[in-house]
Design a protein around this motif. Sequence first.
Motif, mmCIF file in Angstrom:
data_model
loop_
_atom_site.group_PDB
_atom_site.id
_atom_site.type_symbol
_atom_site.label_atom_id
_atom_site.label_comp_id
_atom_site.label_asym_id
_atom_site.label_seq_id
_atom_site.Cartn_x
_atom_site.Cartn_y
_atom_site.Cartn_z
ATOM 1 N N ASP A 94 -3.243 0.209 21.078
ATOM 2 C CA ASP A 94 -2.460 0.344 22.307
ATOM 3 C C ASP A 94 -3.249 -0.016 23.563
ATOM 4 O O ASP A 94 -2.776 0.197 24.678
ATOM 5 C CB ASP A 94 -1.885 1.757 22.428
ATOM 6 C CG ASP A 94 -2.957 2.838 22.424
ATOM 7 O OD1 ASP A 94 -4.168 2.506 22.520
ATOM 8 O OD2 ASP A 94 -2.607 4.038 22.310
ATOM 9 N N GLY A 95 -4.474 -0.558 23.402
ATOM 10 C CA GLY A 95 -5.268 -0.985 24.538
ATOM 11 C C GLY A 95 -6.281 0.038 25.029
ATOM 12 O O GLY A 95 -7.155 -0.300 25.824
ATOM 13 N N ARG A 116 -14.149 0.874 13.437
ATOM 14 C CA ARG A 116 -13.202 -0.222 13.312
ATOM 15 C C ARG A 116 -11.797 0.336 13.167
ATOM 16 O O ARG A 116 -11.587 1.407 12.588
ATOM 17 C CB ARG A 116 -13.491 -1.062 12.065
ATOM 18 C CG ARG A 116 -14.802 -1.812 12.095
ATOM 19 C CD ARG A 116 -14.857 -2.862 13.163
ATOM 20 N NE ARG A 116 -13.882 -3.931 12.961
ATOM 21 C CZ ARG A 116 -13.656 -4.902 13.837
ATOM 22 N NH1 ARG A 116 -14.306 -4.935 14.960
ATOM 23 N NH2 ARG A 116 -12.765 -5.820 13.583
ATOM 24 N N VAL A 117 -10.818 -0.408 13.670
ATOM 25 C CA VAL A 117 -9.417 -0.160 13.345
ATOM 26 C C VAL A 117 -9.087 -1.045 12.154
ATOM 27 O O VAL A 117 -9.345 -2.253 12.171
ATOM 28 C CB VAL A 117 -8.499 -0.493 14.529
ATOM 29 C CG1 VAL A 117 -7.034 -0.376 14.117
ATOM 30 C CG2 VAL A 117 -8.798 0.429 15.713
ATOM 31 N N GLU A 118 -8.532 -0.448 11.096
ATOM 32 C CA GLU A 118 -8.189 -1.214 9.906
ATOM 33 C C GLU A 118 -6.959 -0.603 9.243
ATOM 34 O O GLU A 118 -6.565 0.527 9.562
ATOM 35 C CB GLU A 118 -9.366 -1.266 8.922
ATOM 36 C CG GLU A 118 -9.707 0.047 8.258
ATOM 37 C CD GLU A 118 -10.688 -0.123 7.095
ATOM 38 O OE1 GLU A 118 -11.299 -1.206 6.946
ATOM 39 O OE2 GLU A 118 -10.850 0.830 6.322
ATOM 40 N N GLU A 155 0.227 0.618 8.211
ATOM 41 C CA GLU A 155 -0.272 1.730 9.009
ATOM 42 C C GLU A 155 -1.760 1.534 9.275
ATOM 43 O O GLU A 155 -2.538 1.246 8.364
ATOM 44 C CB GLU A 155 -0.057 3.060 8.298
ATOM 45 C CG GLU A 155 -0.522 4.255 9.129
ATOM 46 C CD GLU A 155 -0.402 5.566 8.378
ATOM 47 O OE1 GLU A 155 -0.677 6.625 8.976
ATOM 48 O OE2 GLU A 155 -0.053 5.532 7.174
ATOM 49 N N GLN A 156 -2.151 1.712 10.534
ATOM 50 C CA GLN A 156 -3.540 1.549 10.910
ATOM 51 C C GLN A 156 -4.195 2.890 11.203
ATOM 52 O O GLN A 156 -3.545 3.847 11.658
ATOM 53 C CB GLN A 156 -3.668 0.639 12.129
ATOM 54 C CG GLN A 156 -3.275 -0.812 11.869
ATOM 55 C CD GLN A 156 -3.480 -1.671 13.091
ATOM 56 O OE1 GLN A 156 -2.955 -1.395 14.165
ATOM 57 N NE2 GLN A 156 -4.262 -2.739 12.937
ATOM 58 N N GLY A 201 -2.960 9.494 17.586
ATOM 59 C CA GLY A 201 -3.430 10.802 18.025
ATOM 60 C C GLY A 201 -4.918 11.033 17.926
ATOM 61 O O GLY A 201 -5.432 11.999 18.504
ATOM 62 N N LEU A 202 -5.659 10.203 17.167
ATOM 63 C CA LEU A 202 -7.109 10.350 17.008
ATOM 64 C C LEU A 202 -7.472 11.705 16.411
ATOM 65 O O LEU A 202 -8.472 12.323 16.779
ATOM 66 C CB LEU A 202 -7.829 10.133 18.347
ATOM 67 C CG LEU A 202 -7.612 8.757 18.983
ATOM 68 C CD1 LEU A 202 -8.232 8.701 20.371
ATOM 69 C CD2 LEU A 202 -8.189 7.647 18.095
ATOM 70 N N ARG A 203 -6.689 12.143 15.453
ATOM 71 C CA ARG A 203 -6.959 13.402 14.772
ATOM 72 C C ARG A 203 -7.843 13.143 13.561
ATOM 73 O O ARG A 203 -7.540 12.289 12.731
ATOM 74 C CB ARG A 203 -5.638 14.035 14.320
ATOM 75 C CG ARG A 203 -5.804 15.346 13.548
ATOM 76 C CD ARG A 203 -4.449 15.910 13.176
ATOM 77 N NE ARG A 203 -3.675 14.982 12.377
ATOM 78 C CZ ARG A 203 -3.785 14.839 11.062
ATOM 79 N NH1 ARG A 203 -4.670 15.570 10.382
ATOM 80 N NH2 ARG A 203 -3.031 13.975 10.406
ATOM 81 N N PRO A 204 -8.971 13.856 13.434
ATOM 82 C CA PRO A 204 -9.828 13.684 12.251
ATOM 83 C C PRO A 204 -9.090 14.091 10.979
ATOM 84 O O PRO A 204 -8.512 15.169 10.893
ATOM 85 C CB PRO A 204 -11.009 14.628 12.529
ATOM 86 C CG PRO A 204 -11.000 14.837 14.009
ATOM 87 C CD PRO A 204 -9.561 14.789 14.421
#
Length: 417
Positions: free
Chosen positions: A85-86, A157-159, A167-168, A201-204
């Motif tokens: 999302d930038g 990395r985003v993967e 889904e990333q 959300g960046l939730r572990p």
Amino acid sequence: MPDDARARQRTGTGVGLLLALVLGAVLLTAVPDGDGGQDACRARTVASWAADPDVTQEFARYGDDASRADDWTGGDGTHSVELPDGRVLWLFSDTYLGQVHRPPNPAGESYAWRDTTAPLVRNSAVVMEDGRLRRTLPAPLFADPAPGQWRWPVAARVEPRSPGSSEQVVRVVLWTRTAGAYPWIYGVPTATEVATLSLPGLRPEGVTRVLDQQGVADPARRVLFGTTALTHDEDWTYVFGGDDARAAARPASNAYVARVPLGRLADPSAWRYWDGERWSIPSHMRPVLGDGGAGGRAGARGVGSAFTVVRDRGTYVLFTMAAGAEGLTTVTSYWACSPTGPWHGPGTGFGAPLPERGAGVAAYNPQAHPALGDGRLVLSYDVNWLDADGGVTAQAHLSRNVSLYRPRFVTLRLGPG
């Protein structure tokens, strides 16, 4: 075709293959240099550089903001990854939270300062949006794996969540270290792990151990991966790592490289390690860059404890602290036509500007940040106060002058080597 044959074929393509990158953090950058649009591999080195005050000052602004007590106020191990999302996720190793006070400090010096009782956590993450740092995620983001151990985040990395998935997720490579006595005052290398963070959300979600090094008897020969990483295409992510020269009386560390199919960074069985001829198992891995027997002599080749790799058209360029005494102040570079080398150099370096001059202040951990590029090659480096007493003296200096323990940024232009 057998996997090893495919690996040799891919590696042998040299220029056509061009896939590489970083141990801790996974960085792919194209840098305009005025040489035209050709993608041929050619010698590259630093042609010019300049301080990038805007990003440096943004971290100073955010760190000095005392409106919240649980925000980032300083840290090292600087890595970043651009989110779909930038937004940009910034990852740090040892991090100070708490509040920063305006100058003068208790010694009467004109430095912003923090109390010596300010919280120190082993890792943190800060979210940037539209060029502004907005918030610190709950810290530490990655819990300690066991008593006396901790996790330092490196490359990210985003993967795809799995190969072919729509889904990333964010994969964060972690260095696990264990408390130790001198000369391991910064921890004994223990393992490479990979954490998964949800998006947006960046939730572990969990941590997977991909390479346990506790079975390697000599800690100086243990290799941790993730100082930098990059994805060349939809097939592979290349992850660089290194051993630790600090306790081995070497002027520089050795660099290694592994590769992982896209979408499988968190799958230990998918990792393959370069053994000098092919992609193989961990026990067979060999350095792609080392001192070549130079010992302590001038001209030693190798990397610092952390380094970064970028791709400049058909050439891979590796940035690291110089070997020997210059390694406290000078960033140098190497170049290659493949992630596996051969690596040429060291080339022209530059002296990293430091906030204070004199014994104790040092630069380290150069890292590239493609998310800041806009056609530029932007590198950060960390600043710290080094000591031999396990950080007691350093913490006092970092508290009296908070600017010491924050990343600084430079913009580079590459030219013919």
